[in-house]
Design an enzyme around this catalytic site. Structure first.
Site, PDB file in Angstrom:
ATOM      1  N   HIS A 108       0.823  -1.215   0.000  1.00 11.00           N
ATOM      2  CA  HIS A 108       0.000   0.000   0.000  1.00 11.00           C
ATOM      3  C   HIS A 108       0.853   1.259   0.000  1.00 11.00           C
ATOM      4  CE1 HIS A 108       0.434  -0.701   4.467  1.00 11.00           C
ATOM      5  NE2 HIS A 108       0.608   0.618   4.475  1.00 11.00           N
ATOM      6  N   HIS A 137       3.786   7.467   3.265  1.00 12.80           N
ATOM      7  CA  HIS A 137       4.750   6.360   3.265  1.00 12.80           C
ATOM      8  C   HIS A 137       4.388   5.338   2.196  1.00 12.80           C
ATOM      9  CE1 HIS A 137       1.587   4.724   6.004  1.00 12.80           C
ATOM     10  NE2 HIS A 137       1.917   3.558   5.481  1.00 12.80           N
ATOM     11  N   GLU A 153       7.587   1.586   5.006  1.00 15.19           N
ATOM     12  CA  GLU A 153       7.026   0.585   5.916  1.00 15.19           C
ATOM     13  C   GLU A 153       7.324  -0.785   5.335  1.00 15.19           C
ATOM     14  OE1 GLU A 153       2.779   0.943   6.431  1.00 15.19           O
ATOM     15  OE2 GLU A 153       2.669  -0.715   7.867  1.00 15.19           O
TER      16      GLU A 153
HETATM   17 CO    CO Z   1       0.945   1.771   6.186  1.00 17.21          CO
END
Ligand code: CO
Length: 155
Positions: free
Chosen positions: A8, A93, A142
């Protein structure tokens, strides 16, 4: 490190409700998940699916990269300060999957990258950690352990 699937892209927003309207009406999103509080991270989160394949390809629609809308809960400092600098919200992110979170952490640390905290449960229910953007070409990154089942794609 072996680059995994882009799970994502995190987008900070002052209002998930307003962002849902944007992704639905402007971007044409058809699968928007129920928002939920991720208390441990001090955020409300909402996932928007993008299809895995282009419309009309005849291939499966599920399994595409998601947009993760992130809104600060009261008391949150990191997303709140991001929104002070970017009042309308913005890209926050990027999240990549890895098969083994602890091995990935060791590999980043061996390369001198600053891992921010210990692996903890993320929005998809598997272990995640963040790597400092200054060590990652300016991108807060991440790293997420791939879910063992595909439940995250259909919840
Ligand atoms: Co995230």
């Amino acid at each position: 490190m072996k680059l995994g699937r882009l799970n994502h892209i995190g987008v900070a927003t002052p209002s998930i409700a307003d962002s849902i309207v944007f992704y639905r009406d402007v971007m044409g999103a058809t699968k928007i998940h129920e928002p939920f509080d991720l208390e441990s991270q001090g955020v409300k989160v909402c996932f928007v699916d993008t299809p895995a394949h282009s419309t009309g390809s005849g291939l499966s629609d599920s399994g595409g990269t998601q947009i993760e809308l992130v809104e600060p809960l009261p008391g949150n400092t990191s997303i709140a300060s991001f929104l002070e600098k970017n009042p309308a919200g913005g890209q926050h992110h990027m999240c990549y999957e890895v098969p083994d979170i602890h091995a990935a952490k060791a590999e980043f640390e061996a390369m001198g990258k600053r891992v921010l905290g210990e692996p903890r449960i993320g929005a998809h229910g598997t272990l995640i950690f963040f790597v400092h953007p200054r060590d990652m070409g300016g991108v807060l990154t991440e790293i997420m352990e791939t879910p063992k089942d595909e439940a995250h794609l259909s919840n």
